[in-house]
Design a protein around this motif. Structure first.
Motif, PDB file in Angstrom:
ATOM      1  N   ALA A  20      -4.197  12.404   5.247  1.00  0.00           N
ATOM      2  CA  ALA A  20      -3.130  11.634   4.976  1.00  0.00           C
ATOM      3  C   ALA A  20      -1.905  12.189   5.181  1.00  0.00           C
ATOM      4  O   ALA A  20      -1.192  13.008   4.329  1.00  0.00           O
ATOM      5  N   PRO A  21      -1.298  12.313   6.595  1.00  0.00           N
ATOM      6  CA  PRO A  21      -0.325  13.109   6.923  1.00  0.00           C
ATOM      7  C   PRO A  21       0.906  12.910   6.109  1.00  0.00           C
ATOM      8  O   PRO A  21       2.038  13.710   6.293  1.00  0.00           O
ATOM      9  N   VAL A  22       0.960  11.495   5.801  1.00  0.00           N
ATOM     10  CA  VAL A  22       2.400  11.176   5.272  1.00  0.00           C
ATOM     11  C   VAL A  22       2.143  10.885   3.701  1.00  0.00           C
ATOM     12  O   VAL A  22       3.318  10.081   3.023  1.00  0.00           O
ATOM     13  N   ASP A  23       1.341  11.335   3.345  1.00  0.00           N
ATOM     14  CA  ASP A  23       1.085  11.037   1.819  1.00  0.00           C
ATOM     15  C   ASP A  23       2.251  11.867   0.866  1.00  0.00           C
ATOM     16  O   ASP A  23       3.010  12.685   1.331  1.00  0.00           O
ATOM     17  N   GLY A  24       2.589  11.073  -0.288  1.00  0.00           N
ATOM     18  CA  GLY A  24       3.711  11.623  -0.784  1.00  0.00           C
ATOM     19  C   GLY A  24       3.104  12.885  -1.780  1.00  0.00           C
ATOM     20  O   GLY A  24       2.234  13.740  -1.313  1.00  0.00           O
ATOM     21  N   LEU A  25       3.915  13.349  -2.905  1.00  0.00           N
ATOM     22  CA  LEU A  25       3.419  14.442  -3.630  1.00  0.00           C
ATOM     23  C   LEU A  25       2.085  14.404  -4.104  1.00  0.00           C
ATOM     24  O   LEU A  25       1.882  13.028  -4.592  1.00  0.00           O
ATOM     25  N   VAL A  26       1.482  15.447  -4.288  1.00  0.00           N
ATOM     26  CA  VAL A  26       0.034  15.358  -4.854  1.00  0.00           C
ATOM     27  C   VAL A  26       0.185  15.253  -6.310  1.00  0.00           C
ATOM     28  O   VAL A  26       1.334  15.799  -6.872  1.00  0.00           O
ATOM     29  N   GLY A  27      -0.954  14.939  -7.113  1.00  0.00           N
ATOM     30  CA  GLY A  27      -0.769  15.118  -8.643  1.00  0.00           C
ATOM     31  C   GLY A  27      -0.433  13.969  -9.388  1.00  0.00           C
ATOM     32  O   GLY A  27      -0.438  13.793 -10.465  1.00  0.00           O
ATOM     33  N   GLN A  28      -0.298  12.670  -8.684  1.00  0.00           N
ATOM     34  CA  GLN A  28      -0.088  11.612  -9.055  1.00  0.00           C
ATOM     35  C   GLN A  28      -1.246  11.007  -9.772  1.00  0.00           C
ATOM     36  O   GLN A  28      -2.248  10.843  -9.092  1.00  0.00           O
ATOM     37  N   ALA A  54       0.902  -1.188   0.025  1.00  0.00           N
ATOM     38  CA  ALA A  54       0.041  -0.108   0.137  1.00  0.00           C
ATOM     39  C   ALA A  54       0.939   1.362  -0.058  1.00  0.00           C
ATOM     40  O   ALA A  54       0.546   2.108  -0.790  1.00  0.00           O
ATOM     41  N   LEU A  55       1.939   1.293   0.757  1.00  0.00           N
ATOM     42  CA  LEU A  55       2.777   2.620   1.092  1.00  0.00           C
ATOM     43  C   LEU A  55       3.478   2.709  -0.328  1.00  0.00           C
ATOM     44  O   LEU A  55       3.793   3.734  -0.715  1.00  0.00           O
ATOM     45  N   ALA A  56       4.046   1.641  -0.772  1.00  0.00           N
ATOM     46  CA  ALA A  56       4.958   1.823  -2.025  1.00  0.00           C
ATOM     47  C   ALA A  56       4.165   2.174  -3.224  1.00  0.00           C
ATOM     48  O   ALA A  56       4.485   2.975  -3.927  1.00  0.00           O
ATOM     49  N   SER A  57       2.827   1.764  -3.326  1.00  0.00           N
ATOM     50  CA  SER A  57       1.911   2.250  -4.359  1.00  0.00           C
ATOM     51  C   SER A  57       1.521   3.606  -4.173  1.00  0.00           C
ATOM     52  O   SER A  57       1.404   4.436  -5.009  1.00  0.00           O
ATOM     53  N   ARG A  58       1.267   4.143  -2.912  1.00  0.00           N
ATOM     54  CA  ARG A  58       0.876   5.420  -2.918  1.00  0.00           C
ATOM     55  C   ARG A  58       1.792   6.397  -2.760  1.00  0.00           C
ATOM     56  O   ARG A  58       1.497   7.525  -2.920  1.00  0.00           O
ATOM     57  N   MET A  59       2.950   6.298  -1.919  1.00  0.00           N
ATOM     58  CA  MET A  59       3.831   7.341  -1.621  1.00  0.00           C
ATOM     59  C   MET A  59       4.873   7.724  -2.404  1.00  0.00           C
ATOM     60  O   MET A  59       5.166   8.944  -2.430  1.00  0.00           O
ATOM     61  N   ILE A  60       5.441   6.803  -2.981  1.00  0.00           N
ATOM     62  CA  ILE A  60       6.447   7.185  -4.040  1.00  0.00           C
ATOM     63  C   ILE A  60       6.082   8.044  -5.054  1.00  0.00           C
ATOM     64  O   ILE A  60       5.122   7.799  -5.852  1.00  0.00           O
ATOM     65  N   ALA A  61       6.856   8.990  -5.323  1.00  0.00           N
ATOM     66  CA  ALA A  61       6.320  10.050  -6.544  1.00  0.00           C
ATOM     67  C   ALA A  61       7.503  10.127  -7.617  1.00  0.00           C
ATOM     68  O   ALA A  61       8.719  10.132  -7.066  1.00  0.00           O
ATOM     69  N   VAL A  62       7.125  10.858  -8.423  1.00  0.00           N
ATOM     70  CA  VAL A  62       8.378  11.135  -9.548  1.00  0.00           C
ATOM     71  C   VAL A  62       7.978  12.673  -9.932  1.00  0.00           C
ATOM     72  O   VAL A  62       7.038  13.021 -10.126  1.00  0.00           O
ATOM     73  N   ALA A  63       9.197  13.470  -9.544  1.00  0.00           N
ATOM     74  CA  ALA A  63       9.254  14.812  -9.845  1.00  0.00           C
ATOM     75  C   ALA A  63      10.106  15.047 -11.107  1.00  0.00           C
ATOM     76  O   ALA A  63      11.180  14.587 -11.500  1.00  0.00           O
TER      77      ALA A  63
END
Lengths: 402, 367
Positions: free
Chosen positions: B153-161, A316-325
């Motif tokens: 979601a306090p630890v959510d990553g960047l938005v917009g994905q 769940a966390l790897a799916s949701r939290m990792i992002a690309v800038a």
């Protein structure tokens, strides 16, 4: 307060109901209507095709209607005159059951009750009108009763367990959680009873999960999080001392979800679901993004960015939290997929890759299968003097698109 | 004010300036809080009921207007409570989930959060049990209320994905308590393992999101744990306001309310171990014959009573425990209790099983 009075629709058979049963079939419903031993002037009929479903009394004298229209009655007062009861499957132990909540109004010479909540399939509803409670009503006048019942829903199972994460066949001794993904929304409130963790000999393991009354579902009730009781993992705490570790390295276990687990419609699952896995050594090493590999995609394409972790990560966390800038620092939109037993992460962008410096943004709160975060283990040894703070920090892994 | 001003003093001052003489009730808006769920309950001052809406990640303060004091000696007994609630809501008993019980300390009327249905479309309902035993639905479509939104979601990553259209993250609220102008919210997420305690000053206006603190208790001296708080209660130890928090399997941990400062990492003191294989359910504090007592309802160990005078001088448990240790306790013969609250100075209110899935609501004399 209530909505404007709509023209009332009459059921086939309308007010001319005779004692007995009349079956009325609609597109999506069927109703049973009965007027029982009614004095000729009153009848009670269900308006099953109305929205919301309502029930009406007709046949009241003009004087009685006029009096009702001007009378101030509390809900309890109306309820004594005309009420709907949801009949229990089992007889109630606590004496008389209260009537269903709803609203009453008088219109077109009729008294109408609209239940506050929709009627449930398979439940028999009894509407009871007590003429003796009318203004100037005749004491001892017999009540008039009409029943209504939507057909019981189909109990043919359609829902199943779609997946369980982690997907790997070998899991660490200090595994922190499972995610169970169902194919459709489920019912909550009773789920732990249907989950079993067993050893290779089929013996049930006692109290393996942290049980919460509310249960840890996603908002749509399709994914259940099963937290292994942290007390069975953490070093030095009581449950671990009392019961020993939940898992032992080298042994095989199974997690079973019984078919008796109910979906949101109350149906059982299509079949039991069983995941077997072997347990490997405890993992007390935090994930280390410096050891991840990143395969940069080619510019101008929508090819996948492929990342390989140094170990399987929490799905769940790897799916949701990792992002690309992207080169301008803004987050890119795209589709994330986890593979290779959650040790691979791919990202397919919505738009073609632009040339320049990109970064993979990895919040340090991401977890591996044992709940270790980047830079800290799940159970911190006080003597190691690890400085543990809330951190929204993230690790940034640069890569170049050319 | 210079040297002694803690952030809490400043906060109190800020609240004072913001609100002046206006009461929290006057600052409320009237309308529909649009509950998505109703879970934990706690009463505050002036008949204000705090309702946790876990699905909306919010705490709602409802002005119940229920402020007429109860007649002395009134008690409540409702047999087949769940059957009666099911009947009132026009459904069957198996489609009713009762999440929490709170007694209004002024009127002694009981409030229950009920879910009508078990699926994602379940409807939350607030039910009131009058001292006559009669049940009624508390209308929440036009009420005076205030809302504190918890960070979703306090630890959510960047938005917009692109993959975030539906965020499966949810935070369960395991308990809430009101103490001294603050609401304590214990929670647990369904993804990252972050059991948290949020502190939200009440009235809500100045600090909407509240402060998140992490509580550890030094389990047996060596390893920290951050297991979720299951139930908590405010309790005065000497001159200091304290929180007593019960965890699964079943340590009781004490920490000072004054330590709840923004970003603080709190080291709680484990003062009792009530035994393994058990979940604490509800906790109350009461006074009898001039002494304070603690009642703790459990999933497996029944209801236990602890003389609170032990808490002041209690030592910290720092060595592995084989059975139970710390505060002495006594088991009551109150069987099947799943909900517990203080009713009046002489009674507790419990919801308990009366066999075959039937729940009763009863007042029981405090032991």
């Amino acid at each position: 307060m209530g909505p404007a009075v709509r023209p009332l629709r009459r059921l086939p058979g309308g007010s001319g109901l005779t004692p007995g049963l009349l079956l009325v079939a609609g597109v999506c419903w069927a109703g049973l209507i009965r007027a029982a031993e009614a004095p000729a002037e009153f009848s009670v009929h269900w308006l099953a095709v109305a929205t919301p479903v309502a029930v009406e009394v007709s046949g009241m004298s003009r004087r009685a209607v006029a009096a009702l229209e001007h009378e101030e009655r509390a809900a309890a007062g109306w309820g004594r005159l005309f009420a709907v009861y949801a009949e229990p499957v089992e007889p109630a132990l606590g004496g008389e059951l209260p009537p269903m909540a709803g609203t009453w109004r008088v219109a077109d010479g009729r008294l109408r009750f609209e239940p506050r909540f929709p009627l449930e399939q398979g439940v028999r509803y009894r509407a009871e009108f007590r003429p003796a409670q009318l203004p100037g009503g005749e004491a001892g006048a017999a009540p008039v009763v009409a029943f209504f019942q939507l057909p019981a829903p189909s109990m043919v199972p359609t829902t199943s367990v779609a997946r369980i994460w982690p997907s790997a066949a070998v899991l660490p001794e200090n595994l922190l959680k499972f995610y169970v993904q169902f194919s459709a929304p489920m019912s909550r409130g009773d789920v732990y009873r249907h989950l079993h963790l067993r050893d290779a000999a089929g013996r049930a393991i006692e109290l393996p999960f942290l049980e919460l009354d509310e249960e840890l579902w996603d908002p749509g009730l399709t994914r259940l999080t099963l937290l292994i009781d942290p007390g069975r993992i953490k070093r030095g705490v009581k449950p671990l001392v009392d019961f020993g570790p939940l898992f032992e390295t080298g042994k095989t276990y199974s997690l079973t979800i019984d078919a008796a687990c109910r979906d949101a419609a109350g149906r059982p699952l299509r079949a039991d679901f069983r995941k077997e896995f072997r347990v490997g050594p405890a993992d007390r090493t935090p994930p280390d993004p410096a050891r991840w590999t990143v395969r940069a995609p080619a510019v101008g394409t929508r090819a996948a960015l492929v990342v390989r972790f140094d170990e399987p990560m929490d799905h769940a966390l790897a799916s949701r939290m990792i992002a690309v800038a992207g080169p301008d620092g803004g987050a890119l939109a795209g589709e994330v997929t986890l593979g290779e037993d959650e040790s691979g992460w791919t990202f397919v962008p919505v738009r073609a890759w632009q040339p320049g410096a990109h970064r993979l943004i990895v919040p340090t709160t991401i977890e591996d299968l044992a709940g270790n975060n980047i830079g800290k283990t799940f159970d911190v040894d006080l003597f190691e003097r690890v400085d543990r703070k809330f951190s929204t920090a993230s690790v940034k892994i640069p890569f170049e698109v050319r | 004010m210079k040297k002694s001003s803690s952030s809490l003093v400043l906060l109190a001052l800020a609240l004072g300036l913001t609100f002046g003489a206006r009461s929290a009730l006057a600052a409320m808006t009237e309308g529909n809080p649009a509950f998505k769920s109703m879970t934990q309950l706690a009463f505050g001052p002036d008949g204000v009921l705090f309702v946790a809406d876990a699905k909306a990640a919010a705490i709602i303060a409802l002005a119940t207007g229920d402020t007429s004091p109860a007649a002395n000696g009134a008690t409540i007994r409702v047999e087949g409570l769940n059957q009666k609630i099911a009947a009132l809501l026009g459904t069957t008993v198996d489609q009713i989930l009762i999440a929490d019980l709170a007694v209004n300390p002024i009127s002694r009327q009981a409030y229950l959060t009920v879910s009508r249905g078990r699926g994602p479309e379940a409807v939350p309902v607030l039910v009131r049990v009058k001292t006559s035993g009669q049940l009624e639905i508390v209308a929440t479509d036009k009420v005076k209320f205030d809302r504190a939104q918890l960070p979703d979601a306090p630890v959510d990553g960047l938005v917009g994905q692109g993959n975030r259209q539906s965020n499966p993250r949810m935070e369960s609220i395991t308990d809430i308590a009101y103490a001294d102008g603050r609401i304590l919210v214990a929670g647990l997420a369904n993804e990252e393992f972050s059991s948290t305690l949020r502190v939200i000053p009440y009235p809500f206006k100045s600090v909407a999101a509240g402060t998140m603190v992490e509580i550890f208790h030094g389990a047996h001296g060596k390893f920290e744990t951050r297991a979720p708080v299951r139930t908590l209660v405010a309790y005065q130890v000497g001159k200091e306001a304290n929180i007593l928090a019960a965890y699964t399997c079943t340590p009781l941990v004490q920490f000072a309310l004054s330590e709840l400062k923004p970003g603080a990492k709190i080291q709680g003191k484990t003062i009792a171990e009530f035994g393994a294989g058990n979940r604490p359910l509800d906790m109350i504090v009461y006074q009898k014959d001039g002494k304070d007592y603690l009642l703790l309802a459990n999933s497996n160990h029944g209801v236990i009573k602890v003389a609170a005078e032990q808490i002041g001088g209690a030592g910290s448990i720092t060595a592995p425990v084989t059975r139970t240790q710390g505060l002495a306790f006594e088991k009551l013969d109150w069987t099947g209790v799943s909900q517990l609250d203080r009713f009046d100075s002489r009674h507790a209110m419990v919801m308990r099983t009366a066999g075959a899935g039937v729940m009763n609501l009863e007042t029981l004399a405090l032991p």
